[in-house]
Design an enzyme around this catalytic site. Structure first.
Site, PDB file in Angstrom:
ATOM      1  CG  ASP A  71       2.087  -4.787   3.117  1.00 15.74           C
ATOM      2  OD1 ASP A  71       2.469  -4.740   4.308  1.00 15.74           O
ATOM      3  OD2 ASP A  71       1.766  -3.766   2.479  1.00 15.74           O
ATOM      4  CG  ASN A 140      -1.300   4.069  -5.299  1.00 13.63           C
ATOM      5  OD1 ASN A 140      -1.592   3.733  -4.149  1.00 13.63           O
ATOM      6  ND2 ASN A 140      -0.496   3.355  -6.069  1.00 13.63           N
ATOM      7  CG  HIS A 142      -1.001   1.354  -1.894  1.00 15.08           C
ATOM      8  ND1 HIS A 142       0.196   1.769  -2.429  1.00 15.08           N
ATOM      9  CD2 HIS A 142      -0.873   1.544  -0.558  1.00 15.08           C
ATOM     10  CE1 HIS A 142       1.000   2.177  -1.469  1.00 15.08           C
ATOM     11  NE2 HIS A 142       0.374   2.064  -0.319  1.00 15.08           N
ATOM     12  CD  GLU A 147       0.791  -0.455  -5.458  1.00 17.51           C
ATOM     13  OE1 GLU A 147       0.039   0.535  -5.488  1.00 17.51           O
ATOM     14  OE2 GLU A 147       1.902  -0.428  -4.901  1.00 17.51           O
TER      15      GLU A 147
END
Ligand code: F6R
Length: 246
Positions: A71, A140, A142, A147
């Site tokens: 990423d 979270n 991810h 996401e």
């Protein structure tokens, strides 16, 4: 455990975690000819990179390694020190002498970022799938910049970072307003196609999300739950992160 396909390794201490992470990577790559690999940035893999460089630097396999970015931030010039690519290059690819021509990086400054995502998707179709995806997990759930809410079938795509990811990435740059707002990432379908996956999780802060990802429902609300749907996944966790799964 909801899936027999997940191999879980729990280490006793930080040193073992880094050592084991490095040896898992090497064991996975060594039998392969020109392995295609993606690697994460973040706090969790730092020690693994140190071990790879200190103890495995002389292995011939790095000459044949093919790297593709996991990423990246969007909108930064190619030399910006915040770039994930430069981070991985500094920590790992340069010291291991992975040839420059074997490195496929995102063009963070591409004028049309959706076209850049397409370019990377096409490249993966032509040169993939990944032989090994090494990933961390966000608080979270991810994985990379996938996401919560990201569809499982997503390929490479650009996105706006969630406030939680901006806050979490501010650790590296001191201030939230230094964190770029847009990112580009391999999608869950690119990652799910990997022949091997190693997930690194350390610290108590990851224990609940790791349990939700591995033992909860498979849902886009927890992107890392895609791990339950694929084969050849190794979870490497320290005791604190593994608290709710062992
Ligand atoms: C990094 C990445 C992220 C991190 C995750 C965990 O390239 O894609 O998904 O792996 O946010 O970060 P740390 O290791 O800092 O807790």
């Amino acid at each position: 455990m909801s899936s027999a396909k997940l191999r879980i390794i729990v280490t006793d201490n930080e040193k073992d975690f880094h050592q084991r992470a490095a040896s898992l990577v090497v064991e996975t790559l060594q039998p392969l000819d020109n392995p295609l690999v993606t690697l994460p940035t973040g706090m969790t893999p730092v020690g693994m990179y140190r071990v790879l460089v200190a103890e495995y630097r002389d292995l011939p396999l790095w000459q044949n390694l093919r790297f593709v970015g996991l990423d990246e931030y969007v909108g930064l010039p190619p030399g910006d020190p915040r770039l994930f690519y430069l981070w991985v290059a500094r920590e790992c690819l340069d010291p291991l002498s992975v040839p420059l021509e074997n490195r496929m990086r995102f063009a963070s400054d591409a004028p049309d970022i959706d076209a850049e995502a397409q370019r990377m998707n096409q490249w993966l179709l032509a040169h993939g799938p990944l032989d090994l995806a090494v990933v961390g997990i966000g608080g979270n759930g991810h994985i990379a910049f996938n996401e919560p809410g990201t569809p499982y079938e997503s390929g490479v795509h650009a996105l706006t970072l969630t406030p939680e990811s901006i806050r979490s990435n501010a650790r590296y740059w001191g201030r939230e307003d230094h964190v770029p707002r847009r990112g580009i990432t391999l999608g869950l379908s690119n990652l799910a196609a990997a022949r091997h996956t190693i997930v690194l999780a350390s610290g108590a802060g990851k224990s609940e999300i790791l349990a939700r990802a591995l033992t909860g429902p498979v849902t886009v609300d927890v992107p890392a739950s895609y791990l339950q749907t694929i084969s050849n996944v190794t979870i490497l966790a320290d005791k604190a992160a593994a608290e709710h799964i062992i």
